[in-house]
Write a protein that holds these residues in place. Structure first.
Motif, PDB file in Angstrom:
ATOM      1  N   SER A 188     -53.381  35.254  68.627  1.00 24.28           N
ATOM      2  CA  SER A 188     -52.728  36.497  68.217  1.00 24.28           C
ATOM      3  C   SER A 188     -51.309  36.621  68.742  1.00 24.28           C
ATOM      4  N   GLU A 189     -51.064  36.159  69.975  1.00 24.96           N
ATOM      5  CA  GLU A 189     -49.791  36.429  70.623  1.00 24.96           C
ATOM      6  C   GLU A 189     -48.843  35.236  70.737  1.00 24.96           C
ATOM      7  N   ASP A 190     -49.405  34.028  70.774  1.00 31.00           N
ATOM      8  CA  ASP A 190     -48.512  32.895  71.075  1.00 31.00           C
ATOM      9  C   ASP A 190     -49.201  31.583  70.693  1.00 31.00           C
ATOM     10  N   LYS A 191     -49.171  31.245  69.369  1.00 31.69           N
ATOM     11  CA  LYS A 191     -49.888  30.055  68.889  1.00 31.69           C
ATOM     12  C   LYS A 191     -49.399  28.772  69.553  1.00 31.69           C
ATOM     13  N   ARG A 192     -48.100  28.702  69.866  1.00 36.92           N
ATOM     14  CA  ARG A 192     -47.526  27.464  70.421  1.00 36.92           C
ATOM     15  C   ARG A 192     -47.397  27.557  71.949  1.00 36.92           C
ATOM     16  N   PHE A 193     -48.258  28.346  72.562  1.00 35.61           N
ATOM     17  CA  PHE A 193     -48.167  28.575  74.004  1.00 35.61           C
ATOM     18  C   PHE A 193     -48.134  27.261  74.787  1.00 35.61           C
ATOM     19  N   TYR A 194     -48.981  26.303  74.393  1.00 38.27           N
ATOM     20  CA  TYR A 194     -49.055  25.060  75.153  1.00 38.27           C
ATOM     21  C   TYR A 194     -47.977  24.049  74.764  1.00 38.27           C
ATOM     22  N   GLN A 195     -47.149  24.372  73.720  1.00 38.05           N
ATOM     23  CA  GLN A 195     -46.101  23.455  73.291  1.00 38.05           C
ATOM     24  C   GLN A 195     -44.708  23.864  73.779  1.00 38.05           C
ATOM     25  N   HIS A 196     -44.415  25.171  73.836  1.00 38.26           N
ATOM     26  CA  HIS A 196     -43.040  25.589  74.161  1.00 38.26           C
ATOM     27  C   HIS A 196     -42.809  25.640  75.672  1.00 38.26           C
ATOM     28  N   GLY A 197     -41.538  25.755  76.018  1.00 39.76           N
ATOM     29  CA  GLY A 197     -41.142  25.808  77.431  1.00 39.76           C
ATOM     30  C   GLY A 197     -40.771  27.191  77.884  1.00 39.76           C
ATOM     31  N   GLY A 198     -41.407  28.211  77.323  1.00 34.61           N
ATOM     32  CA  GLY A 198     -41.136  29.579  77.722  1.00 34.61           C
ATOM     33  C   GLY A 198     -40.599  30.402  76.572  1.00 34.61           C
ATOM     34  N   ALA A 238     -35.662  35.782  78.444  1.00 36.65           N
ATOM     35  CA  ALA A 238     -35.811  34.385  78.034  1.00 36.65           C
ATOM     36  C   ALA A 238     -35.505  33.443  79.186  1.00 36.65           C
ATOM     37  N   LEU A 239     -34.490  33.784  79.959  1.00 40.16           N
ATOM     38  CA  LEU A 239     -34.111  32.964  81.102  1.00 40.16           C
ATOM     39  C   LEU A 239     -35.230  32.907  82.138  1.00 40.16           C
ATOM     40  N   VAL A 240     -35.792  34.094  82.450  1.00 42.79           N
ATOM     41  CA  VAL A 240     -36.877  34.147  83.438  1.00 42.79           C
ATOM     42  C   VAL A 240     -38.101  33.397  82.921  1.00 42.79           C
ATOM     43  N   ALA A 241     -38.374  33.504  81.621  1.00 38.17           N
ATOM     44  CA  ALA A 241     -39.520  32.795  81.032  1.00 38.17           C
ATOM     45  C   ALA A 241     -39.379  31.291  81.199  1.00 38.17           C
ATOM     46  N   GLN A 242     -38.184  30.799  80.967  1.00 39.69           N
ATOM     47  CA  GLN A 242     -37.972  29.358  81.117  1.00 39.69           C
ATOM     48  C   GLN A 242     -38.108  28.935  82.585  1.00 39.69           C
ATOM     49  N   TRP A 243     -37.638  29.810  83.480  1.00 37.47           N
ATOM     50  CA  TRP A 243     -37.780  29.494  84.910  1.00 37.47           C
ATOM     51  C   TRP A 243     -39.257  29.459  85.296  1.00 37.47           C
ATOM     52  N   LEU A 244     -40.050  30.425  84.751  1.00 39.07           N
ATOM     53  CA  LEU A 244     -41.479  30.446  85.046  1.00 39.07           C
ATOM     54  C   LEU A 244     -42.159  29.172  84.583  1.00 39.07           C
ATOM     55  N   GLU A 245     -41.780  28.707  83.382  1.00 40.37           N
ATOM     56  CA  GLU A 245     -42.395  27.492  82.839  1.00 40.37           C
ATOM     57  C   GLU A 245     -42.093  26.277  83.705  1.00 40.37           C
ATOM     58  N   GLN A 246     -40.943  26.300  84.353  1.00 44.85           N
ATOM     59  CA  GLN A 246     -40.579  25.182  85.209  1.00 44.85           C
ATOM     60  C   GLN A 246     -41.273  25.246  86.572  1.00 44.85           C
ATOM     61  N   SER A 247     -41.637  26.477  87.007  1.00 43.75           N
ATOM     62  CA  SER A 247     -42.175  26.650  88.359  1.00 43.75           C
ATOM     63  C   SER A 247     -43.686  26.862  88.394  1.00 43.75           C
ATOM     64  N   TRP A 248     -44.244  27.389  87.311  1.00 42.59           N
ATOM     65  CA  TRP A 248     -45.674  27.694  87.269  1.00 42.59           C
ATOM     66  C   TRP A 248     -46.375  26.773  86.274  1.00 42.59           C
ATOM     67  N   ARG A 249     -47.680  26.606  86.481  1.00 43.58           N
ATOM     68  CA  ARG A 249     -48.483  25.888  85.503  1.00 43.58           C
ATOM     69  C   ARG A 249     -48.867  26.847  84.377  1.00 43.58           C
TER      70      ARG A 249
END
Length: 761
Positions: free
Chosen positions: A86-96, A149-160
């Protein structure tokens, strides 16, 4: 390059430029996953018992409902799948940031086409973590979206990815005050998040996008989510099911205050969390099984008394040595119309439960012994407000009785006579030393203090009995790890006197006059116990102790309404007995196992089980005999120096002369509506056959001799006149036997000349 590729390329370049322009240190301040977990605070606090077991869960945040953090593996797979679909089909593909979704949304907005938003789960989490990014009443600005968007990308780099999903599910708001999947699952679906099925998961996810949406809209979105997952068959009757869940949510709306955890100690939990508002978990001194047993015993016995107009009660258990409170049951729960009132701390009239402390003080001062004889006969005590005429509970008098019998059988008049000797003020000061915190002075309560006219709490009363159990050493009780460790006990009462009081309170024979040999006060282990019933049966108590524990029980009505024919021995005592037996079940089992039941029964039928308390220094055992066989011969305990073998009855000429009326400090007001010659104050004394009265050093003016016919020197009528006076009782040699001061107030009345002539003469 296709049109779509050109769009994405141009958009990326634009975003990169904006990101470079808006770069600041905020991204560097984003917390780690562990820090977010540690900072998470449930809206409910938990109280654990002494063994670390959760025994109570309480709401402490009234603005939002958040339950304990739930790990991702404890969330239903159906919910995880529905969320991503419902919210994010490409959750496991994108970098934030999902650039495909961003480009599609931008192109749609350019041509005013309605498209789905481009915010990913990671971007939504960024909005939940950053204060500046949290949604307000207005939409986010372009700068805020870029920062998101910036924080999201940082989260993807720091969190699993699993950490991002787990944090999101715990922090996202659903409907109303519900935050996090745990609160939603408990309140709306009445189950743990691990148990949500496909339909429930779809409804939950639909609420994320539209928390305030109608039932029909939520059902529509839930159906779309199910279709995204290839499960259209579950859309049938979805709106009906959604309506059912919404009804449950509405029913609990006040409550999303409803607590899903255990509710074993609500009153103590409320007290502790009010004293420690920042705490979300407190380790109490309670013992979970003991707390549950005491609560159930209270409810069970009160249920049997409903036809006697009883609905409230409280139970407290304290460990004698440590002072740890093992059970704090503040009310009867559903039986009560005032279940929120804490009966452990509520102030109620003490009844006869204060008598042991009065007699202990008299023994300590060596004014009485356990063998002393007191007169249980009608008495009228003059006070500043009139005559005080105490009565026994059964309205009968027992005549001459020993202190042991008077206390054991809870006779009222001997207690009042004892207080006359001790004085209300001295007794009041002793009660304050024991932690009662009475609000008035001893003179305010007067002689009624002997019968428990003061208001006390079950907490203070039970801890005072614990002081008796500890042979006069007082220390405050402890309820949690937030309380200071037990301070060094302060000696408040004489160890020898408390030992004798404990022996009396455990003596079945001593209480037989009122309660019989077998009653709810009898236990299979050694225990000292006292009951109390207040005026009009509004309260009854049973408080007692063994060598290990002190147990206090109050039964009554929080409203103050009287009970119907319920005394301490029928109301509170059965609960006390059951709790005391529970606390000593292993010791009782050992007694039975060792086949000593008959020995125990014979001992108990005589005087009670032998006390396990060590005989203090300064206490001696003495065989006594009463003159005229007033009571049976027995071995009695005495404070050293007060022992005697023959107990004789005092004769009238052995009683100390004393003025009984007026009383010391008495204030008399003249009535202007009564002729002066008809107003009199009767001077009365006892303990002497012949004596003289002196008023300010002179013989008081009395009516003519005819009006004094039949009066002795111990009883004369005096015509009062405004002023302050010193009244003395003297013998024939002029020696002062007793004296008091009193005052008469009132206007000087206009009277006939013959009245003034009487005063002059």
């Amino acid at each position: 390059m296709s049109l779509n590729s050109v769009q994405q390329f141009m958009l990326r370049c634009f975003v990169v430029l904006l990101l470079l322009a808006s770069w600041h240190s905020s991204a560097l301040a984003i917390p780690s996953f562990k820090e977010v977990q540690l900072a998470y605070q449930s809206s409910d606090a938990v109280l654990v018992d002494r063994n670390g077991v959760v025994i109570h869960q309480q709401r402490i945040n009234p603005r939002e409902r958040k339950l304990a953090w739930v790990k991702l593996e404890d969330v239903s797979p159906a919910l995880r799948m529905a969320l991503i679909a419902s919210e994010d089909k490409r959750f496991y593909q994108h970098g934030g940031v999902d650039w495909n979704a961003v480009a599609g949304a931008a192109w749609g907005n350019l041509w005013n086409k309605k498209t789905r938003g481009a915010s990913t789960i990671t971007m939504q989490l960024a909005g939940l973590l950053e204060e500046d990014l949290r949604r307000k009443a207005t939409a986010r600005t372009a700068g805020q979206k870029i920062t998101q968007a910036l924080v999201a990308q940082w989260l993807e780099q720091s969190w699993r990815k699993d950490q991002i999903l787990e944090a999101y599910l715990n922090l996202v708001a659903f409907k109303g005050e519900l935050v996090g999947v745990h609160a939603l699952s408990r309140v709306m679906f009445d189950k743990h998040p691990s148990g949500l099925d496909k339909i429930e998961a779809a409804i939950a996810v639909a609420l994320i996008r539209g928390p305030n949406a109608s039932v029909a809209k939520v059902a529509e979105r839930a159906c779309a989510s199910l279709k995204e997952q290839g499960l259209p068959q579950f859309c049938a009757n979805l709106e009906g099911q959604s309506t059912q869940y919404f009804a449950r949510l509405t029913a609990k709306s006040d409550v999303a205050r409803t607590i899903s955890g255990p509710q074993l100690a609500p009153h103590l939990a409320r007290r502790l969390f009010a004293a420690n508002p920042s705490a979300t978990a407190i380790r109490s001194t309670l013992d979970g099984p003991t707390q549950a047993f005491a609560r159930d015993a209270l409810v069970r016995h009160l249920s049997a008394l409903v036809d006697r107009n009883v609905e409230d009660g409280a139970v407290l258990v304290i460990d004698n040595q440590s002072g740890d409170v093992l059970s704090w049951v503040g009310s009867s729960g559903a039986l009560s119309d005032a279940g929120q009132v804490d009966g452990v701390q509520a102030l109620r009239q003490a009844g006869s439960t204060l008598k042991p402390f009065l007699y202990e003080l008299a023994l300590e001062k060596k004014w009485l012994t356990a063998a002393s004889i007191l007169d249980d006969a009608a008495v009228n005590l003059p006070t500043a407000t009139g005559l005080y005429i105490p009565q026994n509970y059964d309205k009968h008098f027992k005549g001459l009785v020993s202190v042991r019998t008077a206390l054991g059988s809870s006779l009222n008049i001997p207690a009042v006579r004892t207080l006359v000797t001790v004085t209300p003020e001295l007794f009041f000061r002793r009660l304050q030393q024991l932690g009662f915190g009475l609000r008035e002075s001893g003179d305010y309560y007067g002689y009624s203090l002997a019968l428990g006219s003061a208001d006390v709490s079950l907490l203070a009363l039970t801890n005072a009995y614990r002081t008796l159990a500890n042979q006069g050493r007082y220390a405050s009780p402890r309820t949690s790890d937030k309380d200071p460790l037990a301070a060094k006990p302060v000696t408040v009462m004489d160890a020898g006197a408390t030992f004798i009081i404990s022996d009396i309170l455990s003596d079945r024979a001593a209480r037989a006059t009122t309660f019989g040999l077998e009653s709810a006060l009898s236990t299979r282990i050694w225990a000292a116990v006292k009951t109390g019933t207040s005026k009009d049966m509004r309260d009854n108590w049973c408080v007692g102790y063994s060598d290990r524990y002190t147990v206090g029980v109050w039964v009554g009505n929080a409203s103050g309404a009287p009970m119907w024919d319920v005394s301490g021995v029928t109301g509170a005592a059965p609960i006390w007995q059951e709790v005391m037996h529970y606390l000593h079940q292993h010791k009782i089992g050992n007694l039975v196992g060792n086949v000593v039941v008959n020995v125990v029964a014979n001992t108990m039928a005589n005087k009670g089980l032998t006390t396990p308390m060590q005989l203090p220094a300064g206490v001696v055992a003495q065989q006594i005999v009463y003159e005229g066989a007033l009571e049976a011969a027995r071995t009695e305990y005495f404070l050293a120096g007060t022992e005697q073998s023959l107990i004789s009855i005092a004769h009238p000429d052995q009683i100390r002369p004393v003025i009984v009326y007026p009383t010391a400090g008495m204030l008399v007001a003249l009535d202007p509506d009564i002729p002066p010659e008809r107003q009199r104050i009767r001077f009365a004394a006892q303990g002497v056959k012949q004596a003289k009265w002196l008023l300010d050093g002179k013989a008081p003016v009395t009516p003519v001799a005819a009006n004094q016919a039949g009066r002795t020197a111990l009883s004369i009528d005096w015509m009062p006149w405004p002023g302050k006076y010193l009244l003395q009782l003297v013998d024939n040699q002029g020696k002062v036997l007793d004296q008091i001061k009193f005052e008469v107030r009132g206007a000087v009345l206009i009277a006939e000349p013959k009245f003034f002539a009487k005063l002059i003469n």
